[in-house]
Design an enzyme around this catalytic site. Sequence first.
Site, PDB file in Angstrom:
ATOM      1  N   SER A 125      39.897  47.513  39.105  1.00  8.91           N
ATOM      2  CA  SER A 125      38.842  47.970  40.007  1.00  8.91           C
ATOM      3  C   SER A 125      38.467  49.412  39.698  1.00  8.91           C
ATOM      4  O   SER A 125      39.307  50.207  39.254  1.00  8.91           O
ATOM      5  CB  SER A 125      39.378  47.877  41.441  1.00  8.91           C
ATOM      6  N   TYR A 150      46.149  49.152  48.344  1.00  6.41           N
ATOM      7  CA  TYR A 150      45.441  48.210  47.465  1.00  6.41           C
ATOM      8  C   TYR A 150      45.129  48.888  46.131  1.00  6.41           C
ATOM      9  O   TYR A 150      45.395  48.347  45.054  1.00  6.41           O
ATOM     10  CB  TYR A 150      44.135  47.732  48.133  1.00  6.41           C
ATOM     11  N   LYS A 154      46.526  48.325  41.955  1.00  8.32           N
ATOM     12  CA  LYS A 154      45.726  48.192  40.724  1.00  8.32           C
ATOM     13  C   LYS A 154      46.196  49.197  39.675  1.00  8.32           C
ATOM     14  O   LYS A 154      46.325  48.878  38.500  1.00  8.32           O
ATOM     15  CB  LYS A 154      44.233  48.400  41.021  1.00  8.32           C
ATOM     16  N   LEU A 201      30.343  45.466  52.363  1.00  7.35           N
ATOM     17  CA  LEU A 201      28.978  45.595  52.859  1.00  7.35           C
ATOM     18  C   LEU A 201      28.167  44.293  52.782  1.00  7.35           C
ATOM     19  O   LEU A 201      27.599  43.854  53.795  1.00  7.35           O
ATOM     20  CB  LEU A 201      28.261  46.709  52.067  1.00  7.35           C
TER      21      LEU A 201
HETATM   22  P1  NAD Z   1      39.348  36.446  46.277  1.00  4.06           P
HETATM   23  O1  NAD Z   1      40.285  36.739  47.391  1.00  4.06           O
HETATM   24  O2  NAD Z   1      38.134  35.665  46.570  1.00  4.06           O
HETATM   25  O3  NAD Z   1      40.137  35.719  45.089  1.00  4.06           O
HETATM   26  C1  NAD Z   1      41.510  35.922  44.841  1.00  4.06           C
HETATM   27  C2  NAD Z   1      42.162  34.553  44.746  1.00  4.06           C
HETATM   28  O4  NAD Z   1      43.550  34.717  44.481  1.00  4.06           O
HETATM   29  C3  NAD Z   1      42.037  33.745  46.038  1.00  4.06           C
HETATM   30  O5  NAD Z   1      41.569  32.453  45.708  1.00  4.06           O
HETATM   31  C4  NAD Z   1      43.454  33.704  46.591  1.00  4.06           C
HETATM   32  O6  NAD Z   1      43.716  32.517  47.300  1.00  4.06           O
HETATM   33  C5  NAD Z   1      44.269  33.818  45.318  1.00  4.06           C
HETATM   34  N1  NAD Z   1      45.622  34.377  45.471  1.00  4.06           N
HETATM   35  C6  NAD Z   1      45.977  35.565  46.046  1.00  4.06           C
HETATM   36  N2  NAD Z   1      47.318  35.703  45.966  1.00  4.06           N
HETATM   37  C7  NAD Z   1      47.812  34.602  45.329  1.00  4.06           C
HETATM   38  C8  NAD Z   1      49.111  34.164  44.975  1.00  4.06           C
HETATM   39  N3  NAD Z   1      50.198  34.889  45.268  1.00  4.06           N
HETATM   40  N4  NAD Z   1      49.233  32.984  44.339  1.00  4.06           N
HETATM   41  C9  NAD Z   1      48.151  32.226  44.057  1.00  4.06           C
HETATM   42  N5  NAD Z   1      46.892  32.592  44.375  1.00  4.06           N
HETATM   43  C10 NAD Z   1      46.728  33.759  45.004  1.00  4.06           C
HETATM   44  O7  NAD Z   1      38.980  37.836  45.608  1.00  4.06           O
HETATM   45  P2  NAD Z   1      37.899  38.156  44.485  1.00  4.06           P
HETATM   46  O8  NAD Z   1      36.843  38.986  45.101  1.00  4.06           O
HETATM   47  O9  NAD Z   1      37.545  36.943  43.741  1.00  4.06           O
HETATM   48  O10 NAD Z   1      38.761  39.140  43.575  1.00  4.06           O
HETATM   49  C11 NAD Z   1      39.487  38.670  42.443  1.00  4.06           C
HETATM   50  C12 NAD Z   1      40.283  39.829  41.875  1.00  4.06           C
HETATM   51  O11 NAD Z   1      39.383  40.896  41.546  1.00  4.06           O
HETATM   52  C13 NAD Z   1      41.295  40.433  42.854  1.00  4.06           C
HETATM   53  O12 NAD Z   1      42.448  40.800  42.125  1.00  4.06           O
HETATM   54  C14 NAD Z   1      40.592  41.662  43.376  1.00  4.06           C
HETATM   55  O13 NAD Z   1      41.489  42.674  43.772  1.00  4.06           O
HETATM   56  C15 NAD Z   1      39.814  42.099  42.155  1.00  4.06           C
HETATM   57  N6  NAD Z   1      38.653  42.922  42.506  1.00  4.06           N
HETATM   58  C16 NAD Z   1      37.738  42.440  43.399  1.00  4.06           C
HETATM   59  C17 NAD Z   1      36.659  43.234  43.763  1.00  4.06           C
HETATM   60  C18 NAD Z   1      35.649  42.733  44.763  1.00  4.06           C
HETATM   61  O14 NAD Z   1      34.885  43.544  45.271  1.00  4.06           O
HETATM   62  N7  NAD Z   1      35.576  41.450  45.067  1.00  4.06           N
HETATM   63  C19 NAD Z   1      36.510  44.512  43.205  1.00  4.06           C
HETATM   64  C20 NAD Z   1      37.444  44.961  42.287  1.00  4.06           C
HETATM   65  C21 NAD Z   1      38.518  44.148  41.933  1.00  4.06           C
HETATM   66  C1  UD1 Z   2      35.818  48.751  48.732  1.00  3.86           C
HETATM   67  C2  UD1 Z   2      37.148  49.414  48.501  1.00  3.86           C
HETATM   68  C3  UD1 Z   2      37.534  49.264  47.036  1.00  3.86           C
HETATM   69  C4  UD1 Z   2      37.546  47.799  46.646  1.00  3.86           C
HETATM   70  C5  UD1 Z   2      36.210  47.159  46.978  1.00  3.86           C
HETATM   71  C6  UD1 Z   2      36.249  45.675  46.757  1.00  3.86           C
HETATM   72  C7  UD1 Z   2      37.349  51.207  50.159  1.00  3.86           C
HETATM   73  C8  UD1 Z   2      37.433  52.674  50.366  1.00  3.86           C
HETATM   74  N1  UD1 Z   2      37.095  50.811  48.903  1.00  3.86           N
HETATM   75  O1  UD1 Z   2      34.864  49.401  47.927  1.00  3.86           O
HETATM   76  O2  UD1 Z   2      38.812  49.824  46.820  1.00  3.86           O
HETATM   77  O3  UD1 Z   2      37.815  47.647  45.255  1.00  3.86           O
HETATM   78  O4  UD1 Z   2      35.883  47.389  48.359  1.00  3.86           O
HETATM   79  O5  UD1 Z   2      37.070  45.033  47.684  1.00  3.86           O
HETATM   80  O6  UD1 Z   2      37.503  50.434  51.079  1.00  3.86           O
HETATM   81  N2  UD1 Z   2      29.602  49.903  54.343  1.00  3.86           N
HETATM   82  C9  UD1 Z   2      28.931  50.080  55.533  1.00  3.86           C
HETATM   83  N3  UD1 Z   2      29.136  49.185  56.539  1.00  3.86           N
HETATM   84  C10 UD1 Z   2      29.968  48.118  56.414  1.00  3.86           C
HETATM   85  C11 UD1 Z   2      30.657  47.933  55.183  1.00  3.86           C
HETATM   86  C12 UD1 Z   2      30.458  48.854  54.175  1.00  3.86           C
HETATM   87  O7  UD1 Z   2      28.172  51.032  55.691  1.00  3.86           O
HETATM   88  O8  UD1 Z   2      30.128  47.345  57.373  1.00  3.86           O
HETATM   89  C13 UD1 Z   2      29.370  50.862  53.255  1.00  3.86           C
HETATM   90  C14 UD1 Z   2      30.626  51.596  52.822  1.00  3.86           C
HETATM   91  O9  UD1 Z   2      30.799  52.761  53.569  1.00  3.86           O
HETATM   92  C15 UD1 Z   2      30.318  51.873  51.354  1.00  3.86           C
HETATM   93  C16 UD1 Z   2      29.411  50.719  50.930  1.00  3.86           C
HETATM   94  O10 UD1 Z   2      28.913  50.136  52.136  1.00  3.86           O
HETATM   95  O11 UD1 Z   2      29.588  53.052  51.247  1.00  3.86           O
HETATM   96  C17 UD1 Z   2      30.148  49.666  50.143  1.00  3.86           C
HETATM   97  O12 UD1 Z   2      31.314  49.295  50.863  1.00  3.86           O
HETATM   98  P1  UD1 Z   2      32.254  48.103  50.402  1.00  3.86           P
HETATM   99  O13 UD1 Z   2      31.457  46.894  50.166  1.00  3.86           O
HETATM  100  O14 UD1 Z   2      33.391  48.020  51.362  1.00  3.86           O
HETATM  101  O15 UD1 Z   2      32.779  48.583  48.974  1.00  3.86           O
HETATM  102  P2  UD1 Z   2      33.526  49.933  48.538  1.00  3.86           P
HETATM  103  O16 UD1 Z   2      33.841  50.800  49.679  1.00  3.86           O
HETATM  104  O17 UD1 Z   2      32.755  50.540  47.430  1.00  3.86           O
END
Ligand code: NAD
Ligand code: UD1
Length: 339
Positions: A125, A150, A154, A201
């Site tokens: 991330s 969290y 990472k 968001l």
């Molecule tokens: P998600 O929660 O939709 O997907 C994660 C999946 O992993 C889920 O299906 C969950 O059931 C499974 N899981 C969690 N723990 C497990 C375990 N112990 N055994 C088996 N399955 C397990 O999340 P996502 O948004 O698809 O994110 C995927 C990856 O990307 C995550 O590692 C997340 O931290 C990373 N990531 C996501 C974002 C984002 O904004 N969505 C941003 C940066 C990084």
């Molecule tokens: C957040 C996490 C980041 C994580 C990512 C994906 C924090 C500080 N960061 O990123 O570590 O990898 O999610 O899970 O939590 N916002 C609003 N109202 C809302 C929700 C969000 O105004 O109800 C704003 C937030 O202040 C931010 C932007 O929208 O400025 C994006 O927020 P969000 O989607 O949570 O992502 P990040 O904060 O960038």
Amino acid sequence: MKKILLAGGAGYIGSHTAVELINSGYDVIIADNYSNSCPEAVRRIEEITGKSVKAYELDIKDKTALETVFKENKIDAVIHFAGLKAVGESVAKPVLYYRNNIDTTLSLLECMEEFGVKNIIFSSSATVYGEENPVPYTEKMKRGTCTNPYGWTKVMMEQILEDAANADKELSVVLLRYFNPIGAHESGKIGEDPQGIPNNLMPYVAQVAVGRREKLTIFGNDYDTPDGTCRRDYIHVVDLAKGHVKAIDYILSHEGVEIFNLGTGTPYSVTEIVETFENVNDMKINHVYGDRRPGDLPESYANADKALEVLGWKTEKTLADMCRDTWNWQKNNPNGYKK
Ligand code: NAD
Ligand code: UD1
């Protein structure tokens, strides 16, 4: 046909990646405990691609269960999506986050060693850039100080994977640092389905649009940014999924550790997101301005040059596409995957 194990492949990013990998001629195997997803997502992947997908319900931490997957399938590469990802929950339950996110990584690495699998792509991330680094972030910058457990998981998992690759020169590791994935597959069959109140968001905006939440609170409008609200690098989840296909193509013929930012390089503010969602979908999103959310940075966006130079990948979809596809998914699935 090369076989790719998607750990956590039923989730939001994993399901979209499964579709793109299958469409590019890869065979995918999903292992997921459905803690934040459901088997219906796998069924939808099959519906979109017209291919059947082998899926194992198991906890990746459970090494004995995971060994069965490696025994029954000759895996060429692993993509590790399986993690818990809610920032606020990680502050309240840090031990749960460290246990789940780090143990899944260790179990995967141990099974890979046991079965001679040499390629792993990790879902990292932008959060690892921490508070110190200036935007736009480049892969050469040092990992920074995170504001929550969290983020630290990472940072730690990146370190574990780098150490493993240093010790085993045949091991290839690709660390993909995602920026802010939003949007959904254009079919509207798969998308983001957060449990409970959304933290992020775009799912919040979508639930206000569909009437599940009354109003959006915009967290702070007094930041030092053009309109006072925070700016992020939002990336369409299908572009992100295609980045994984490029990373798989790459890892199968390279050794060592590589890090890639997966972002667009263009930041948008919270207000711009709300306005674009309203314009593209011809509706109003009820919103108010509230206090800043602790831990939020004013700006986070990528320098995405390296992924273009090395992987030949860049994003293709616009913010309008992201807003349209999010709404298409949400309106067709008002309660997510639940009927
Ligand atoms: P998600 O929660 O939709 O997907 C994660 C999946 O992993 C889920 O299906 C969950 O059931 C499974 N899981 C969690 N723990 C497990 C375990 N112990 N055994 C088996 N399955 C397990 O999340 P996502 O948004 O698809 O994110 C995927 C990856 O990307 C995550 O590692 C997340 O931290 C990373 N990531 C996501 C974002 C984002 O904004 N969505 C941003 C940066 C990084
Ligand atoms: C957040 C996490 C980041 C994580 C990512 C994906 C924090 C500080 N960061 O990123 O570590 O990898 O999610 O899970 O939590 N916002 C609003 N109202 C809302 C929700 C969000 O105004 O109800 C704003 C937030 O202040 C931010 C932007 O929208 O400025 C994006 O927020 P969000 O989607 O949570 O992502 P990040 O904060 O960038």
